[in-house]
Scaffold this active site. Structure first.
Site, PDB file in Angstrom:
ATOM      1  N   SER A  74       0.926  -1.257   0.100  1.00 11.75           N
ATOM      2  CA  SER A  74       0.073   0.024   0.071  1.00 11.75           C
ATOM      3  C   SER A  74       0.763   1.298   0.057  1.00 11.75           C
ATOM      4  O   SER A  74       1.668   1.441  -0.863  1.00 11.75           O
ATOM      5  CB  SER A  74      -0.826   0.093   1.014  1.00 11.75           C
TER       6      SER A  74
ATOM      7  N   GLU B  72      -9.457  -4.213  -4.595  1.00  6.80           N
ATOM      8  CA  GLU B  72      -8.650  -3.269  -3.731  1.00  6.80           C
ATOM      9  C   GLU B  72      -9.721  -2.133  -3.309  1.00  6.80           C
ATOM     10  O   GLU B  72      -9.345  -1.712  -2.228  1.00  6.80           O
ATOM     11  CB  GLU B  72      -7.620  -2.864  -4.585  1.00  6.80           C
TER      12      GLU B  72
END
Length: 244
Positions: A5, A133
């Site tokens: 991330s 996601e």
């Protein structure tokens, strides 16, 4: 090095640091899992964030805080409070703060630098992203066309009306029969975020390295952001559930 991330986005910025003109990156290999960051695409956006911080710093201290020097003189506890307020009041799924183009370490957005070959090319890279996601960051309040367009504007505050229209009608049209991979507005928003914030970054890297990368798509249901991490750190224990 490896990161996930924002951690992966940090590595992405290291790969493109100084536009590749200041020597090699301080690593030889990198694994970037779901690289994502909130792109700041103009000086105006930076100024808006700065003004917001000054405003809340003034509110918290009950004084007028109007300069960077005044901010630097505040106790860390006050700055932490201001930070908490700004992040908490960010648009749904966003955080306001993030890396910005400074003309030096980040001479442009990483995707632009990768496109133009301005990065350390002597690296071995693995990139990955997950199948859904964007759902974590998709507002459940987006239930109609107007809200979807407003959500796009929120993601990219200085986007043109013409580009919003293109995203809204051509890239992710309001067709909910499954043709485009979504059947409702929230799933449409989630896909938009998945591709713009995660998948595009991995593709930028793949193409920049002429597809000589190791690339994966993690699609074990439900494929949410971060779900691959338990597999990254798997230690042989199959008796403990990850609770979904």
């Amino acid at each position: 090095v490896f990161g996930e991330s924002a951690g992966a986005a940090s590595i992405m910025h290291h790969i493109t640091a100084f536009g590749g003109l200041n020597g090699k990156a301080p690593f030889q290999q990198a694994i970037l899992q779901s690289p994502a960051f909130q792109p700041v695409t103009s000086n105006a956006l930076q100024e808006t964030t700065f003004d917001t911080v000054l405003s809340y710093a003034s509110y918290v201290t009950s004084t007028t805080i109007s300069t960077l020097d005044q901010l630097r003189q505040l106790p860390s506890s006050v700055l932490q409070t201001v930070n908490t307020i700004v992040v908490a009041l960010s648009p749904y799924g966003q955080f306001t703060f993030g890396p910005t183009v400074d003309g030096l370490i980040a001479p442009a957005l990483p995707g632009v630098l990768l496109l133009h070959g301005q990065f350390d090319k002597d690296l071995k890279i693995m990139v990955g992203h997950n199948s859904d996601e964007g759902l974590f960051f998709a507002s459940p309040f987006i239930q109609n066309q107007t809200a979807y367009a407003a959500g796009i504007q929120s993601l990219f505050p200085d986007i043109s009306a013409k580009t919003v229209d293109y995203i809204d009608t051509t890239l992710y049209p309001p067709v909910f029969d499954g043709t485009y991979g979504y059947t409702n507005q929230v799933a449409r928003t989630a896909l938009t975020i998945s591709e713009s914030s995660f998948a595009c970054n991995t593709r930028y890297l793949d193409l920049a390295f002429a597809n000589k990368t190791y690339s994966y798509l993690f699609s074990v249901p439900p494929g949410l952001h971060g779900e691959d991490i338990s597999y990254t750190y798997f230690n042989g224990d199959t008796s403990t559930s990850d609770d979904g």
